[in-house]
Design a protein around this motif. Structure first.
Motif, PDB file in Angstrom:
ATOM      1  N   ASP A  36       0.864  -1.175   0.000  1.00 24.76           N
ATOM      2  CA  ASP A  36       0.000   0.000   0.000  1.00 24.76           C
ATOM      3  C   ASP A  36       0.904   1.230   0.000  1.00 24.76           C
ATOM      4  OD1 ASP A  36      -1.631   2.166   0.571  1.00 24.76           O
ATOM      5  OD2 ASP A  36      -2.781   1.120   2.108  1.00 24.76           O
ATOM      6  N   PRO A  37       0.931   1.988  -1.117  1.00 22.75           N
ATOM      7  CA  PRO A  37       1.835   3.141  -1.210  1.00 22.75           C
ATOM      8  C   PRO A  37       1.699   4.145  -0.068  1.00 22.75           C
ATOM      9  CG  PRO A  37       0.914   2.660  -3.356  1.00 22.75           C
ATOM     10  CD  PRO A  37       0.199   1.778  -2.362  1.00 22.75           C
ATOM     11  N   ILE A  82      -1.986   1.975  -8.988  1.00 21.27           N
ATOM     12  CA  ILE A  82      -0.765   2.408  -9.680  1.00 21.27           C
ATOM     13  C   ILE A  82      -0.604   3.923  -9.655  1.00 21.27           C
ATOM     14  CG2 ILE A  82      -1.833   2.446 -11.969  1.00 21.27           C
ATOM     15  CD1 ILE A  82       0.928   1.441 -13.039  1.00 21.27           C
ATOM     16  N   VAL A  83      -1.712   4.648  -9.680  1.00 24.07           N
ATOM     17  CA  VAL A  83      -1.630   6.115  -9.665  1.00 24.07           C
ATOM     18  C   VAL A  83      -1.013   6.595  -8.359  1.00 24.07           C
ATOM     19  CG1 VAL A  83      -2.959   8.254  -9.802  1.00 24.07           C
ATOM     20  CG2 VAL A  83      -3.541   6.340 -11.291  1.00 24.07           C
ATOM     21  N   ALA A  84      -1.332   5.933  -7.256  1.00 22.78           N
ATOM     22  CA  ALA A  84      -0.738   6.313  -5.972  1.00 22.78           C
ATOM     23  C   ALA A  84       0.783   6.160  -6.003  1.00 22.78           C
ATOM     24  CB  ALA A  84      -1.333   5.476  -4.842  1.00 22.78           C
ATOM     25  N   MET A  86       2.678   6.845  -8.316  1.00 19.12           N
ATOM     26  CA  MET A  86       3.237   7.979  -9.049  1.00 19.12           C
ATOM     27  C   MET A  86       3.004   9.310  -8.354  1.00 19.12           C
ATOM     28  SD  MET A  86       2.083   6.756 -12.745  1.00 19.12           S
ATOM     29  CE  MET A  86       2.740   5.281 -13.457  1.00 19.12           C
ATOM     30  N   ARG A  87       2.273   9.296  -7.260  1.00 21.49           N
ATOM     31  CA  ARG A  87       1.989  10.536  -6.538  1.00 21.49           C
ATOM     32  C   ARG A  87       2.551  10.534  -5.120  1.00 21.49           C
ATOM     33  NH1 ARG A  87      -4.122  11.533  -8.733  1.00 21.49           N
ATOM     34  NH2 ARG A  87      -3.496  12.548 -10.656  1.00 21.49           N
ATOM     35  N   VAL A  88       2.531   9.382  -4.486  1.00 24.09           N
ATOM     36  CA  VAL A  88       2.966   9.297  -3.096  1.00 24.09           C
ATOM     37  C   VAL A  88       4.472   9.507  -3.008  1.00 24.09           C
ATOM     38  CG1 VAL A  88       3.183   7.727  -1.127  1.00 24.09           C
ATOM     39  CG2 VAL A  88       1.049   7.841  -2.394  1.00 24.09           C
ATOM     40  N   GLY A  89       4.861  10.352  -2.076  1.00 24.47           N
ATOM     41  CA  GLY A  89       6.273  10.654  -1.857  1.00 24.47           C
ATOM     42  C   GLY A  89       6.636  12.085  -2.177  1.00 24.47           C
ATOM     43  N   ARG A  90       5.904  12.685  -3.094  1.00 18.88           N
ATOM     44  CA  ARG A  90       6.192  14.078  -3.454  1.00 18.88           C
ATOM     45  C   ARG A  90       5.962  14.983  -2.255  1.00 18.88           C
ATOM     46  NH1 ARG A  90       3.427  14.268  -9.279  1.00 18.88           N
ATOM     47  NH2 ARG A  90       5.198  13.394 -10.384  1.00 18.88           N
ATOM     48  N   SER A  91       6.812  15.987  -2.170  1.00 23.73           N
ATOM     49  CA  SER A  91       6.677  16.980  -1.097  1.00 23.73           C
ATOM     50  C   SER A  91       7.188  18.306  -1.614  1.00 23.73           C
ATOM     51  CB  SER A  91       7.483  16.540   0.124  1.00 23.73           C
ATOM     52  OG  SER A  91       8.873  16.610  -0.156  1.00 23.73           O
ATOM     53  N   SER A  92       7.134  19.311  -0.766  1.00 22.99           N
ATOM     54  CA  SER A  92       7.647  20.623  -1.169  1.00 22.99           C
ATOM     55  C   SER A  92       9.164  20.582  -1.347  1.00 22.99           C
ATOM     56  CB  SER A  92       7.265  21.683  -0.132  1.00 22.99           C
ATOM     57  OG  SER A  92       7.802  21.336   1.133  1.00 22.99           O
ATOM     58  N   GLN A  93       9.829  19.594  -0.709  1.00 26.84           N
ATOM     59  CA  GLN A  93      11.281  19.489  -0.810  1.00 26.84           C
ATOM     60  C   GLN A  93      11.751  18.525  -1.884  1.00 26.84           C
ATOM     61  OE1 GLN A  93      10.414  18.305   2.709  1.00 26.84           O
ATOM     62  NE2 GLN A  93      10.579  20.246   3.771  1.00 26.84           N
ATOM     63  N   SER A  94      10.841  17.674  -2.397  1.00 29.60           N
ATOM     64  CA  SER A  94      11.273  16.657  -3.342  1.00 29.60           C
ATOM     65  C   SER A  94      10.139  16.256  -4.282  1.00 29.60           C
ATOM     66  CB  SER A  94      11.755  15.416  -2.573  1.00 29.60           C
ATOM     67  OG  SER A  94      12.035  14.362  -3.453  1.00 29.60           O
ATOM     68  N   LYS A  95      10.483  15.994  -5.522  1.00 30.99           N
ATOM     69  CA  LYS A  95       9.501  15.530  -6.499  1.00 30.99           C
ATOM     70  C   LYS A  95       9.570  14.005  -6.679  1.00 30.99           C
ATOM     71  CE  LYS A  95       8.844  19.752  -9.003  1.00 30.99           C
ATOM     72  NZ  LYS A  95       7.795  20.243  -8.169  1.00 30.99           N
ATOM     73  N   THR A  97       8.965  10.120  -6.254  1.00 34.86           N
ATOM     74  CA  THR A  97       7.806   9.306  -5.892  1.00 34.86           C
ATOM     75  C   THR A  97       8.231   7.850  -5.726  1.00 34.86           C
ATOM     76  OG1 THR A  97       7.204   8.740  -8.168  1.00 34.86           O
ATOM     77  CG2 THR A  97       6.286  10.798  -7.261  1.00 34.86           C
ATOM     78  N   LEU A  98       7.303   7.036  -5.232  1.00 36.53           N
ATOM     79  CA  LEU A  98       7.589   5.611  -5.098  1.00 36.53           C
ATOM     80  C   LEU A  98       7.907   5.000  -6.458  1.00 36.53           C
ATOM     81  CD1 LEU A  98       6.112   6.192  -2.332  1.00 36.53           C
ATOM     82  CD2 LEU A  98       5.368   3.838  -2.466  1.00 36.53           C
ATOM     83  N   ALA A  99       7.187   5.396  -7.490  1.00 39.14           N
ATOM     84  CA  ALA A  99       7.435   4.865  -8.836  1.00 39.14           C
ATOM     85  C   ALA A  99       8.854   5.163  -9.285  1.00 39.14           C
ATOM     86  CB  ALA A  99       6.430   5.440  -9.829  1.00 39.14           C
TER      87      ALA A  99
END
Length: 185
Positions: A36-37, A82-84, A86-95, A97-99
């Motif tokens: 689970d991402p 799968i969409v998660a 590609m989105r989970v992990g991004r933050s204001s300090q880093s782009k 993602t898990l992907a």
């Protein structure tokens, strides 16, 4: 489409692979772990913490059998969104993602990986990161017709409405995303 049995097909395939060789002790079988991402990043406050957690998960799944039994086959991960990835992990300090972290593992085929997606989710995933999506072999599951719903379908061995979507010229080459034998944990 939703409700056509995508998860059921994955679970049935895993169960049949486990039953294929009952003489093998279950601990020596490849496993399919559900990932689970959003739980990978849960509780992570410092940049880099979730990356270390994901790397640990991948390393465990990729080497569990080799370290304990000298069996050179990795476990597989199963993701329902799968969409998660590609989105989970991004933050204001880093782009990142898990992907992004998974790509290198999939390119080197160090781990089996299975994703489940509706056509809409798959289209969005391709728009977000086409090279990542190209690492997978796609199996489309059509909506069942009335005959399938009434129990007259060919059965789980030949799921109705399944189509192999390998690209033209595919010569049986193993690709990331292939379901490996295992037990859903």
């Amino acid at each position: 489409p939703r409700g056509v049995g995508k998860s059921a097909i994955v679970h049935e395939a895993v169960a049949r692979l486990v039953e294929a060789d009952p003489a093998v002790h279950p601990a020596r079988l490849q496993k399919v772990w559900s990932l689970d991402p959003s739980r990978v990043i849960a509780g992570m406050r410092v940049v880099g913490m979730w990356q270390n957690r994901l790397e640990s998960i991948l390393a465990f799944a990729g080497t569990r059998l080799h370290k304990r039994y000298k069996i050179d086959r990795p476990d597989a991960l199963f993701v329902e969104n799968i969409v998660a990835l590609m989105r989970v992990g991004r933050s204001s300090q880093s782009k990142l993602t898990l992907a992004d972290l998974l790509k290198s593992w999939l390119e080197r085929r160090e781990i089996g990986f299975v994703v489940e997606a509706t056509p809409e989710q798959w289209k969005l995933a391709q728009e977000l990161d086409r090279p990542f999506c190209d690492l997978f072999q796609v199996l489309r599951v059509a909506e069942p017709d009335r005959e399938d719903l009434e129990g007259n379908s060919p059965g789980p061995a030949h799921p109705a409405g399944c189509q192999d979507q390998r690209p033209a010229g595919h010569h049986g080459k193993q690709r990331a995303g292939r379901l490996e034998p295992g037990l859903h944990e």
